[in-house]
Design a protein around this motif. Structure first.
Motif, PDB file in Angstrom:
ATOM      1  N   PHE A 159       0.874  -1.163   0.000  1.00 24.48           N
ATOM      2  CA  PHE A 159       0.000   0.000   0.000  1.00 24.48           C
ATOM      3  C   PHE A 159       0.913   1.215   0.000  1.00 24.48           C
ATOM      4  O   PHE A 159       2.081   1.111   0.379  1.00 24.48           O
ATOM      5  CB  PHE A 159      -0.921  -0.005   1.219  1.00 24.48           C
TER       6      PHE A 159
ATOM      7  N   THR B  53       1.505   2.081  14.834  1.00 21.50           N
ATOM      8  CA  THR B  53       1.032   1.274  13.713  1.00 21.50           C
ATOM      9  C   THR B  53      -0.249   0.542  14.095  1.00 21.50           C
ATOM     10  O   THR B  53      -0.618   0.468  15.265  1.00 21.50           O
ATOM     11  CB  THR B  53       2.076   0.210  13.323  1.00 21.50           C
ATOM     12  N   THR B  54      -0.877  -0.033  13.083  1.00 24.68           N
ATOM     13  CA  THR B  54      -2.093  -0.819  13.313  1.00 24.68           C
ATOM     14  C   THR B  54      -1.810  -2.018  14.218  1.00 24.68           C
ATOM     15  O   THR B  54      -2.655  -2.398  15.024  1.00 24.68           O
ATOM     16  CB  THR B  54      -2.656  -1.293  11.961  1.00 24.68           C
ATOM     17  N   CYS B  55      -0.640  -2.606  14.071  1.00 23.61           N
ATOM     18  CA  CYS B  55      -0.292  -3.750  14.926  1.00 23.61           C
ATOM     19  C   CYS B  55      -0.433  -3.361  16.395  1.00 23.61           C
ATOM     20  O   CYS B  55      -1.003  -4.114  17.194  1.00 23.61           O
ATOM     21  CB  CYS B  55       1.140  -4.213  14.657  1.00 23.61           C
TER      22      CYS B  55
ATOM     23  N   HIS C  33      -5.467  -9.131   8.379  1.00 25.99           N
ATOM     24  CA  HIS C  33      -4.025  -8.875   8.450  1.00 25.99           C
ATOM     25  C   HIS C  33      -3.379  -9.678   9.582  1.00 25.99           C
ATOM     26  O   HIS C  33      -4.000  -9.881  10.634  1.00 25.99           O
ATOM     27  CB  HIS C  33      -3.791  -7.378   8.685  1.00 25.99           C
TER      28      HIS C  33
ATOM     29  N   THR D 195     -12.416  -6.143   8.801  1.00 25.86           N
ATOM     30  CA  THR D 195     -11.535  -5.317   7.976  1.00 25.86           C
ATOM     31  C   THR D 195     -12.307  -4.578   6.897  1.00 25.86           C
ATOM     32  O   THR D 195     -13.153  -5.160   6.214  1.00 25.86           O
ATOM     33  CB  THR D 195     -10.455  -6.196   7.310  1.00 25.86           C
TER      34      THR D 195
ATOM     35  N   GLY E 278     -11.248  -3.063   3.676  1.00 23.00           N
ATOM     36  CA  GLY E 278     -10.108  -2.935   2.761  1.00 23.00           C
ATOM     37  C   GLY E 278      -8.969  -3.858   3.160  1.00 23.00           C
ATOM     38  O   GLY E 278      -7.959  -3.415   3.707  1.00 23.00           O
TER      39      GLY E 278
ATOM     40  N   THR F  45      -5.716  -6.344   3.050  1.00 25.86           N
ATOM     41  CA  THR F  45      -4.408  -6.086   2.463  1.00 25.86           C
ATOM     42  C   THR F  45      -4.241  -6.802   1.121  1.00 25.86           C
ATOM     43  O   THR F  45      -3.686  -6.240   0.179  1.00 25.86           O
ATOM     44  CB  THR F  45      -3.310  -6.509   3.447  1.00 25.86           C
TER      45      THR F  45
ATOM     46  N   ASP G 254     -10.628  -2.680  11.454  1.00 23.23           N
ATOM     47  CA  ASP G 254      -9.316  -2.338  10.904  1.00 23.23           C
ATOM     48  C   ASP G 254      -9.519  -1.797   9.493  1.00 23.23           C
ATOM     49  O   ASP G 254      -9.820  -2.546   8.570  1.00 23.23           O
ATOM     50  CB  ASP G 254      -8.431  -3.598  10.892  1.00 23.23           C
TER      51      ASP G 254
ATOM     52  N   ALA H 137      -7.078   0.072   7.955  1.00 23.16           N
ATOM     53  CA  ALA H 137      -5.729   0.633   7.855  1.00 23.16           C
ATOM     54  C   ALA H 137      -5.523   1.409   6.558  1.00 23.16           C
ATOM     55  O   ALA H 137      -5.072   2.552   6.567  1.00 23.16           O
ATOM     56  CB  ALA H 137      -4.694  -0.479   7.979  1.00 23.16           C
ATOM     57  N   TYR H 138      -5.888   0.779   5.452  1.00 28.66           N
ATOM     58  CA  TYR H 138      -5.683   1.415   4.153  1.00 28.66           C
ATOM     59  C   TYR H 138      -6.905   2.219   3.725  1.00 28.66           C
ATOM     60  O   TYR H 138      -6.806   3.397   3.400  1.00 28.66           O
ATOM     61  CB  TYR H 138      -5.356   0.325   3.127  1.00 28.66           C
TER      62      TYR H 138
ATOM     63  N   ASN I 122      -4.737   3.942   9.203  1.00 26.72           N
ATOM     64  CA  ASN I 122      -3.357   4.426   9.151  1.00 26.72           C
ATOM     65  C   ASN I 122      -3.269   5.708   8.340  1.00 26.72           C
ATOM     66  O   ASN I 122      -3.379   5.663   7.110  1.00 26.72           O
ATOM     67  CB  ASN I 122      -2.448   3.383   8.494  1.00 26.72           C
TER      68      ASN I 122
ATOM     69  N   HIS J  36      -0.668   7.049   7.883  1.00 25.79           N
ATOM     70  CA  HIS J  36       0.627   6.963   7.202  1.00 25.79           C
ATOM     71  C   HIS J  36       0.568   6.125   5.926  1.00 25.79           C
ATOM     72  O   HIS J  36       1.589   5.912   5.280  1.00 25.79           O
ATOM     73  CB  HIS J  36       1.727   6.446   8.140  1.00 25.79           C
ATOM     74  N   LYS J  37      -0.599   5.651   5.560  1.00 28.58           N
ATOM     75  CA  LYS J  37      -0.671   4.920   4.299  1.00 28.58           C
ATOM     76  C   LYS J  37      -1.089   5.848   3.160  1.00 28.58           C
ATOM     77  O   LYS J  37      -0.302   6.163   2.296  1.00 28.58           O
ATOM     78  CB  LYS J  37      -1.646   3.752   4.427  1.00 28.58           C
TER      79      LYS J  37
END
Ligand SMILES: *Cc1c(COP(=O)(O)O)cnc(C)c1O
Length: 507
Positions: A99, A164-166, A201, A256, A258, A260, A285, A287-288, A314, A316-317
């Motif tokens: 991503f 981060t998502t983690c 993920h 989720t 979206g 991965t 989640d 994230a993206y 995120n 940051h994505k």
């Protein structure tokens, strides 16, 4: 003699080093900005995926750190010579792998300010602005996403910036775990079950592992192509019921928006309904794809989030904010704090004692934390909702164009429906069945597509990565680099075609 020695002392390792001399900071700061401006200008000239071999750098570096100081000029020249070749250029307009990691001027400037202040904002007192700006920005962003008010500070919930998502998923799993164990007794930890789909993920599995969930109680419920790889609520229910029959305790579902591999979307509403029946914590989640949900036409993907317990995406994505910046909201901050807080003597202070402030150290794993909200605040202010939407839509439009180009060629197929700005495609096995036996089965199609992707990436012209969904090897074309324009997408399609031609005629 004496003055020479003094000089050596001044410049050498034994003199004062003035690590924050303002004028030297100004000089070197300008040099680094110039270096990066040139990097962005020239980034297209480099092979997108780094072409170095493992261990390349040790061969170019001395065995140990220098004893004497070295000038910035020398160091920057080594960055160009030794580091840049070993960089995979995520900021290249020809980058379509994984991503995106979409950089921006605002994100960078915010990062600079945050690094410049270099405060450690673990609690309110340690830098009130760091805490308060984070809470404000999280409410702003929550409103942009039209999250239900229960997720906002103004509605009794709240948001926190994680790395981060983690980390976000781990913190929510731990909050859910402790809440449940309080009810059923800590000795029952081995009965807790965590749910996702086979598309979820790996962050969920890692979180479950760290949180001490029995490894045999991790459920990756199977998805199918017929459901576009979304997690069916009925499949989830069946798994939960079977666990209950075995005397286990369903704890946590990670849905989720979206995925991965293929940007599949789990149906939040129906999943949350099932979870509610059984008292399961739902984390969403996104994230993206969460970014896209600030556009009204994509917000429907979050329908159902009202019944979830936590939500993360995120920045940051695909949101112009530099790594790292995961936005996590929870409806019940108390659950997080109960699981994650400590209060040692050396951190005691009046503000915390009055409980009128947020101490973000209790919302995350680590104590020390960066002033991440500055960059997010700068991104939101510099671009505004209007231009953020424009940015996201431009990528979605480019992905749609790419999909259109694929559709014009019978040899290729889009494997799963495109939801956002990522296209999963391949050379279709149907087209080549029986033709020199090049592709006589799905396995052969998978091999051929893997070979194609490798030759494309080796060329350095563009970079894509792959996924396997439902046993099918797909190339993922994820549009999202900040410098990508439609002409790059058209070029990318040409590169794919050329390599496909070469591969198919040579086989
Ligand atoms: C990228 C991604 C993650 C992992 O994000 P990190 O911030 O690297 O932990 C988790 N879930 C999904 C759906 C992702 O796309």
């Amino acid at each position: 003699m004496g003055s020479l020695q003094n000089q050596k002392l001044e410049n050498g390792s034994t003199g004062t080093i003035k690590p924050l001399d303002p004028e030297e900071f100004r000089r070197q700061g300008h040099m680094v900005i110039d270096f990066l401006a040139d990097y962005y200008k020239n980034v297209e000239k480099y092979p997108v995926r780094s072409q170095v071999e493992p261990g390349y750098l040790a061969k170019r570096m001395p065995d140990s750190a220098p004893y004497d100081p070295e000038p910035i000029e020398q160091i920057l020249s080594d960055v160009q010579k030794d580091i840049v070749p070993g960089i995979t250029h995520w900021q290249s307009p020809n980058y379509y792998a994984y991503f995106p990691s979409s950089g921006s001027i605002a994100g960078f400037m915010g990062e600079m300010l945050s690094t410049g202040f270099n405060v450690v904002g673990f609690n309110w007192m340690s830098s009130p602005a760091a805490t308060e700006l984070e809470s404000i920005v999280m409410d702003w962003l929550g409103k942009m996403l039209k999250l239900p008010s229960e997720f906002l500070f103004s509605g009794g919930g709240g948001g926190v910036l994680q790395g981060t998502t983690c980390e976000a998923i781990l913190c929510t799993v731990v909050a859910a775990r402790d809440q449940m164990l309080k009810k059923i007794g800590r000795e029952n930890i081995n009965k807790l079950v965590v749910y996702g789909s086979d598309q979820t993920h790996s962050a969920l599995q890692k979180a479950a592992q760290i949180a001490g969930i029995n490894p045999s109680n991790f459920r990756a419920v199977a998805t199918t192509k017929a459901d576009a790889f979304g997690l069916r609520a009925e499949a989830f229910r069946a798994t939960v019921e079977s666990d209950l029959k075995s005397g286990l305790v369903p704890l946590f579902l990670c849905a989720t928006i979206g995925t991965t591999s293929s940007t599949a979307v789990d149906p939040l509403g129906p999943l949350c309904d099932v979870a509610e029946e059984y008292g399961i914590w739902v984390h969403v989640d996104a994230a993206y794809a969460g970014s896209a949900c600030i556009c009204p036409e994509y917000r429907h993907f979050l329908d159902g989030v009202e019944k979830a317990h936590s939500f993360s995406f995120n920045a940051h994505k695909w949101f112009l904010t530099t790594l790292d910046c995961c936005c996590l909201w929870v409806k019940d901050p108390g659950a997080l704090v109960k699981a994650l807080s400590t209060y040692p003597e050396y951190l005691r202070n009046k503000a915390s004692e009055t409980k009128q402030v947020v101490d973000y150290k209790d919302w995350q794993i680590t104590l020390s934390r960066r002033f991440r909200s500055l960059k997010l605040w700068m991104v939101l202010r510099s671009y505004g909702v209007a231009n953020l939407r424009k940015f996201l839509r431009s990528h979605i439009k480019m992905a749609r164009n790419f999909e259109g180009l694929i559709g014009m060629e019978k040899r290729f197929e889009v494997v799963v429906p495109r939801n956002f700005a990522t296209v999963c495609f391949r050379i279709s096995p149907a087209e080549f069945a029986g033709n020199h036996q090049i592709v006589s089965s799905e396995d052969a199609a998978n091999n051929l597509n893997a070979k194609l992707l490798e030759t494309i990436n080796e060329s350095g012209k563009i970079y894509m990565t792959h996924a396997v969904v439902g046993g099918v090897y797909v190339m993922r074309f994820a549009v999202g680099a900040s410098l990508t324009e439609n002409r790059h997408v058209i070029l990318a399609w040409k590169v794919v075609q050329e390599h496909a031609n070469a591969l198919l005629t040579s086989s």
